[in-house]
Motif scaffolding. Structure first.
Motif, mmCIF file in Angstrom:
data_model
loop_
_atom_site.group_PDB
_atom_site.id
_atom_site.type_symbol
_atom_site.label_atom_id
_atom_site.label_comp_id
_atom_site.label_asym_id
_atom_site.label_seq_id
_atom_site.Cartn_x
_atom_site.Cartn_y
_atom_site.Cartn_z
ATOM 1 N N UNK A 72 0.687 -1.288 0.100
ATOM 2 C CA UNK A 72 -0.086 -0.131 0.090
ATOM 3 C C UNK A 72 0.727 1.267 0.035
ATOM 4 N N UNK A 73 1.834 1.270 0.947
ATOM 5 C CA UNK A 73 2.552 2.462 1.164
ATOM 6 C C UNK A 73 3.358 2.652 -0.197
ATOM 7 N N UNK A 74 4.053 1.706 -0.657
ATOM 8 C CA UNK A 74 4.876 1.712 -1.875
ATOM 9 C C UNK A 74 4.128 2.235 -3.079
ATOM 10 N N UNK A 75 2.944 1.685 -3.395
ATOM 11 C CA UNK A 75 2.115 2.210 -4.508
ATOM 12 C C UNK A 75 1.562 3.595 -4.185
ATOM 13 N N UNK A 76 1.215 4.245 -2.872
ATOM 14 C CA UNK A 76 0.753 5.302 -2.733
ATOM 15 C C UNK A 76 1.820 6.276 -2.992
ATOM 16 N N UNK A 80 2.824 9.422 -5.813
ATOM 17 C CA UNK A 80 2.938 10.950 -5.013
ATOM 18 C C UNK A 80 4.238 11.403 -5.475
ATOM 19 N N UNK A 81 5.487 10.474 -5.364
ATOM 20 C CA UNK A 81 6.616 10.948 -5.658
ATOM 21 C C UNK A 81 7.077 11.183 -7.102
ATOM 22 N N UNK A 82 6.216 10.409 -7.980
ATOM 23 C CA UNK A 82 6.494 10.441 -9.433
ATOM 24 C C UNK A 82 5.600 11.744 -9.900
ATOM 25 N N UNK A 83 4.552 12.100 -9.317
ATOM 26 C CA UNK A 83 4.154 13.319 -9.742
ATOM 27 C C UNK A 83 4.989 14.368 -9.205
ATOM 28 N N UNK A 84 5.588 14.236 -8.023
ATOM 29 C CA UNK A 84 6.660 15.566 -7.593
ATOM 30 C C UNK A 84 7.902 15.690 -8.802
ATOM 31 N N UNK A 162 14.517 10.595 -2.004
ATOM 32 C CA UNK A 162 14.116 11.161 -0.857
ATOM 33 C C UNK A 162 12.724 11.006 -0.486
ATOM 34 N N UNK A 163 12.168 11.517 -1.500
ATOM 35 C CA UNK A 163 10.710 11.508 -1.322
ATOM 36 C C UNK A 163 10.039 10.101 -1.229
ATOM 37 N N UNK A 164 10.620 9.288 -1.626
ATOM 38 C CA UNK A 164 10.038 7.741 -1.491
ATOM 39 C C UNK A 164 10.466 7.509 -0.077
ATOM 40 N N UNK A 165 11.779 7.777 0.419
ATOM 41 C CA UNK A 165 12.016 7.278 1.821
ATOM 42 C C UNK A 165 11.308 8.079 2.800
ATOM 43 N N UNK A 170 6.662 7.435 6.845
ATOM 44 C CA UNK A 170 5.779 7.946 7.620
ATOM 45 C C UNK A 170 4.296 7.339 7.171
ATOM 46 N N UNK A 171 4.097 6.852 6.007
ATOM 47 C CA UNK A 171 3.135 5.861 5.388
ATOM 48 C C UNK A 171 3.103 4.686 6.368
ATOM 49 N N UNK A 172 4.252 4.051 6.570
ATOM 50 C CA UNK A 172 4.182 2.843 7.440
ATOM 51 C C UNK A 172 4.177 2.913 8.981
ATOM 52 N N UNK A 173 4.413 4.125 9.273
ATOM 53 C CA UNK A 173 4.122 4.535 10.846
ATOM 54 C C UNK A 173 2.704 4.605 11.067
#
Length: 178
Positions: A72-76, A80-84, A162-165, A170-173
């Protein structure tokens, strides 16, 4: 004579009760009627009292659906980061074109006599025109802008990492695994 009067009184009370009972057909005599003694030996049928309505249980929202947090987090975060990254690279393109055009206009205004560089065909990506002055401005401005453009692209490419990291961390937390 007193016993006869008492016996008659009992018979009279029983007769009145029978008349009352017969006239009310289908209605049960009140169990507390003091004038009519119960000689049948039957107990009055209790009237059922409806039970109070049950108290409704508090409504709680269903738990969030179980999620495979990693997927879920990887996909989301990828979207998001690809758009950035995509928006950043588009900004690099726009800024580079504006910088080149400003440089080229300034250079040709100084190096081209009259309007000799107008419509020369030289531009941001094409420096093969026949006008020597225009070609010189194109090459020098292209070289100046290329370094800035490369640095801009590189920052957004690194920014994707860095966006992905940050995003997946944050998503996994905040993710609830099932």
């Amino acid at each position: 004579m007193a016993s006869t009067a008492a016996a008659l009184n009992g018979v009279l009370v029983t007769a009145v009760c029978a008349v009352l009972l017969h006239s009310s057909m289908g209605q049960q005599p009140s169990p507390t009627t003091p004038d009519c003694p119960n000689h049948t030996g039957q107990q009055p049928v209790p009237v059922p009292v409806p039970a109070p309505a049950p108290t409704p249980l508090p409504v709680t929202p269903p738990p969030a659906p179980a999620v495979d947090c990693s997927s879920y987090c990887t996909s989301t975060c990828t979207s998001r980061c690809e758009a950035y990254r995509r928006d950043g690279l588009a900004k690099c393109e726009t800024d580079a074109a504006a910088a080149f055009n400003g440089c080229y206009d300034s250079c040709t205004a100084q190096n081209c006599p009259g309007k000799s560089c107008v419509h020369s065909g030289c531009g941001n990506t094409t420096c093969s025109c026949e006008n020597t002055n225009a070609r010189s401005c194109c090459q020098s401005c292209g070289s100046a802008v290329t370094l800035t453009y490369s640095q801009c692209r590189s920052s957004y490419e690194r920014g994707m990492y860095y966006c992905m990291l940050s995003c997946t961390n944050d998503c996994n937390k905040n993710c609830t695994q099932g």
